[in-house]
Design a protein around this motif. Structure first.
Motif, PDB file in Angstrom:
ATOM      1  N   UNK A  50       0.802  -1.226   0.000  1.00 59.20           N
ATOM      2  CA  UNK A  50       0.000   0.000   0.000  1.00 59.20           C
ATOM      3  C   UNK A  50       0.840   1.283   0.000  1.00 59.20           C
ATOM      4  N   UNK A  51       1.968   1.256  -0.715  1.00 56.37           N
ATOM      5  CA  UNK A  51       2.733   2.485  -0.927  1.00 56.37           C
ATOM      6  C   UNK A  51       3.515   2.357  -2.227  1.00 56.37           C
ATOM      7  N   UNK A  52       4.008   3.486  -2.729  1.00 54.47           N
ATOM      8  CA  UNK A  52       4.723   3.478  -3.998  1.00 54.47           C
ATOM      9  C   UNK A  52       6.140   4.022  -3.802  1.00 54.47           C
ATOM     10  N   UNK A  53       7.084   3.591  -4.656  1.00 62.07           N
ATOM     11  CA  UNK A  53       8.456   4.097  -4.546  1.00 62.07           C
ATOM     12  C   UNK A  53       8.511   5.612  -4.695  1.00 62.07           C
ATOM     13  N   UNK A  67       6.863   7.962 -14.624  1.00 59.49           N
ATOM     14  CA  UNK A  67       5.424   7.798 -14.833  1.00 59.49           C
ATOM     15  C   UNK A  67       5.000   6.371 -14.534  1.00 59.49           C
ATOM     16  N   UNK A  68       3.762   6.234 -14.047  1.00 63.44           N
ATOM     17  CA  UNK A  68       3.223   4.924 -13.672  1.00 63.44           C
ATOM     18  C   UNK A  68       2.645   4.246 -14.916  1.00 63.44           C
ATOM     19  N   UNK A 102      -3.013   6.730  -6.179  1.00 55.22           N
ATOM     20  CA  UNK A 102      -3.305   7.522  -7.385  1.00 55.22           C
ATOM     21  C   UNK A 102      -3.375   9.017  -7.106  1.00 55.22           C
ATOM     22  N   UNK A 103      -3.454   9.377  -5.826  1.00 51.40           N
ATOM     23  CA  UNK A 103      -3.456  10.796  -5.445  1.00 51.40           C
ATOM     24  C   UNK A 103      -2.076  11.428  -5.615  1.00 51.40           C
ATOM     25  N   UNK A 104      -1.023  10.596  -5.647  1.00 42.85           N
ATOM     26  CA  UNK A 104       0.355  11.103  -5.678  1.00 42.85           C
ATOM     27  C   UNK A 104       1.051  10.902  -7.020  1.00 42.85           C
ATOM     28  N   UNK A 105       0.606   9.922  -7.809  1.00 39.27           N
ATOM     29  CA  UNK A 105       1.317   9.525  -9.032  1.00 39.27           C
ATOM     30  C   UNK A 105       0.596  10.014 -10.288  1.00 39.27           C
TER      31      UNK A 105
END
Length: 336
Positions: free
Chosen positions: A17-20, A128-129, A212-215
């Motif tokens: 539940x987190x992204x790099x 970019x994701x 998706x709020x951050x990426x």
């Protein structure tokens, strides 16, 4: 594997539940902060089958001047043809990773063709994701089948069938855009490559993202193409910058989305505007899109059309440049 693909990063990120860090945008880019909430932007939707050509030309010219973006209905591409294109692309991205890597874009290649992740230089090393697959679909002399997936077996047929229909749509759009500038119907297409115009397909694959709020899937940009014709899947994600704000775009199922690209802005001497847009991602679902970029050949020299430049009245607003040089500068963030 030399490059870590976003599809693999997504699987791990969803589980924790987190992204790099490199996928977290700065505050002035984060979708949660910068998107106008609760409003879907209704971009112009145009019936391409309207028998009144004068009306059709006026609608397309106005949308291209005021928005740089529009949707077309009744475009003549059967729903089944679009569905087969989408299914073939989806099946490719669901293959085992080692099968996809067979089609990887060679390091340092000047061509866009191939499977990959990062496309252009990003400020501050952000990413970019999204993963993607590029390959040329027209003209035949420009196609390198090395980058066309052999699996699923339906892939080539689905793409060739879609291309046959797409060329007709493209020709009609170019004719209307040309007439809208007061040119002859054939002149705008001729100015960006004519029969040598390159149709470059990109499949964007945006896997689920726990934040998706951050990426962002694709950072804010205008397309370097002349024209972009795009079909997405049913997961929203396209945003357009309008009146100083970012808005979600309301997509109508089975329409095609048309972007005015940089080369048409240049040839039209600024009458038509390239649209500034970006892509958001979804927490639970995979978003995919199939843009086809209609690009001049690399050695084509592009500048404002001579009929639209009048000394003293309407001077040229853009430099004359070979498209290959323009592309190099755009991808490497070098001022044009």
């Amino acid at each position: 594997m030399e490059v870590e693909r976003v599809q693999s990063i997504s699987t791990l990120s969803v589980s924790v539940n987190k992204i790099p860090f490199e996928f977290i945008r700065s505050e002035n880019e984060q979708p949660a902060i910068t998107t106008v909430q609760g409003t879907m932007l209704e971009v112009p939707t145009i019936d391409l089958d309207d028998p009144d050509e004068e009306k059709l030309v006026a609608l397309i010219a106005r949308a291209s001047s005021e928005w740089g973006l529009f949707q077309i209905a009744n475009h003549g591409i059967p729903n089944e043809v679009i569905k087969k294109l989408q299914e073939a692309g989806k099946e490719f991205f669901e293959l085992p990773q080692e099968e996809k890597e067979v089609y990887a874009r060679p390091p340092g290649s000047e061509r866009m063709d191939g499977y990959g992740t990062q496309l252009q230089k990003e400020i501050e090393g952000k990413k970019g994701w999204v993963d993607h697959l590029f390959h040329t679909i027209w003209p035949p002399a420009a196609i390198n089948y090395q980058f066309w997936p052999k699996n699923p077996p339906s892939y080539r047929e689905a793409n060739e069938e879609y291309t046959d229909y797409l060329k007709k749509v493209s020709d009609k759009l170019f004719k209307c855009l040309s007439l809208g500038l007061g040119l002859e119907g054939h002149e705008l297409k001729a100015a960006v490559g004519g029969d040598n115009l390159v149709y470059l397909l990109k499949i964007n694959y945006y896997p689920p993202c726990p934040r998706p709020d951050l990426a962002l899937g694709v950072v804010a940009h205008t397309d370097m193409s002349a024209l972009t014709i795009l079909v997405p899947n049913d997961v929203p994600g396209l945003q357009v910058f309008r009146d100083g704000q970012w808005y979600n775009v309301d997509y109508i199922f089975n329409n095609l989305i048309i972007h005015i690209g940089d080369q048409i802005e240049i040839v039209s001497n600024g009458k038509y505007k390239a649209v500034l847009h970006r892509t958001t991602v979804n927490k639970e679902k995979t978003r995919m899109s199939w843009p086809v970029f209609l690009e001049p050949p690399s050695d084509m020299v592009i500048g404002p059309h001579q009929k639209l430049v009048v000394d003293g009245e309407s001077p040229a607003k853009y430099k004359i440049k070979m498209f290959g040089d323009y592309r190099h500068c755009k991808l490497n963030k070098i001022p044009q």
